[in-house]
Motif scaffolding. Structure first.
Motif, mmCIF file in Angstrom:
data_model
loop_
_atom_site.group_PDB
_atom_site.id
_atom_site.type_symbol
_atom_site.label_atom_id
_atom_site.label_comp_id
_atom_site.label_asym_id
_atom_site.label_seq_id
_atom_site.Cartn_x
_atom_site.Cartn_y
_atom_site.Cartn_z
ATOM 1 N N ARG A 128 0.833 -1.206 0.000
ATOM 2 C CA ARG A 128 0.000 0.000 0.000
ATOM 3 C C ARG A 128 0.866 1.254 0.000
ATOM 4 O O ARG A 128 0.538 2.233 -0.673
ATOM 5 N N MET A 129 1.968 1.229 0.725
ATOM 6 C CA MET A 129 2.873 2.382 0.734
ATOM 7 C C MET A 129 3.461 2.610 -0.658
ATOM 8 O O MET A 129 3.573 3.761 -1.114
ATOM 9 N N VAL A 130 3.826 1.523 -1.329
ATOM 10 C CA VAL A 130 4.335 1.638 -2.699
ATOM 11 C C VAL A 130 3.264 2.253 -3.594
ATOM 12 O O VAL A 130 3.533 3.174 -4.381
ATOM 13 N N GLU A 131 2.044 1.762 -3.499
ATOM 14 C CA GLU A 131 0.942 2.311 -4.304
ATOM 15 C C GLU A 131 0.742 3.794 -4.013
ATOM 16 O O GLU A 131 0.520 4.588 -4.937
ATOM 17 N N ASN A 132 0.812 4.186 -2.743
ATOM 18 C CA ASN A 132 0.635 5.588 -2.371
ATOM 19 C C ASN A 132 1.694 6.472 -3.018
ATOM 20 O O ASN A 132 1.391 7.534 -3.557
ATOM 21 N N VAL A 133 2.947 6.030 -2.950
ATOM 22 C CA VAL A 133 4.039 6.829 -3.514
ATOM 23 C C VAL A 133 3.935 6.856 -5.037
ATOM 24 O O VAL A 133 4.124 7.908 -5.657
ATOM 25 N N ARG A 139 2.364 7.769 -11.237
ATOM 26 C CA ARG A 139 2.672 6.537 -11.961
ATOM 27 C C ARG A 139 1.510 5.564 -11.992
ATOM 28 O O ARG A 139 1.631 4.490 -12.545
ATOM 29 N N ARG A 140 0.409 5.893 -11.355
ATOM 30 C CA ARG A 140 -0.742 4.990 -11.368
ATOM 31 C C ARG A 140 -1.964 5.742 -11.818
ATOM 32 O O ARG A 140 -2.164 6.858 -11.615
#
Length: 140
Positions: A128-133, A139-140
């Motif tokens: 989730r932290m990766v998705e947030n960043v 990038r998403r």
């Protein structure tokens, strides 16, 4: 600095460094590195188009580094390439199985003292932290 005051980035970077060292140590007998293991393990899941293999492992090394690793595995007779597709040979499958046991010990050490739920929760939180960043970086 008190360990509890260190930011998440410090812990993630430190863990990655230690994982490199630990995997490198257990695969050194085969004259491999963690990058070799990552490629070998990716290929054990099935044949892969070279661009897809590089995309999958892009976060783990420069494209040139991964190309050198693939070439080394081909030179050992553990992998073969044709038509832009890389796959393991029978010897490569045996090597993967052998190395997998050693890497499995590292994975067990990493999770030592954690319940399965704690480990799964940690992975979920990090993802989730990766998705947030990634979202913050557009990038998403």
């Amino acid at each position: 600095m008190d360990p509890e005051q260190r930011p998440i980035g410090w812990w993630v970077k430190r863990l990655d460094t230690l994982l490199d060292e630990a995997v490198d140590a257990v695969v050194a007998g085969e004259e491999l590195t963690r990058r070799h293991w990552q490629v070998l393990h990716s290929l054990a899941e099935g044949s892969v188009h070279e661009p897809a293999l590089h995309a999958t492992l892009a976060d783990f090394g420069a494209p040139g580094e991964l190309a050198v690793v693939v070439a080394d595995l081909i030179g050992r007779g553990w992998a073969m390439s044709g038509g832009g597709v890389v796959s393991l040979t029978a010897d490569g499958t045996l090597a993967h199985d052998r190395v997998s046991r050693a890497v499995g010990r590292v994975r067990r050490h990493v999770a030592d003292g954690l319940s399965r739920q704690e480990y799964e929760r940690t992975v979920l939180v990090l993802s989730r932290m990766v998705e947030n960043v990634e979202r913050a970086l557009g990038r998403r």
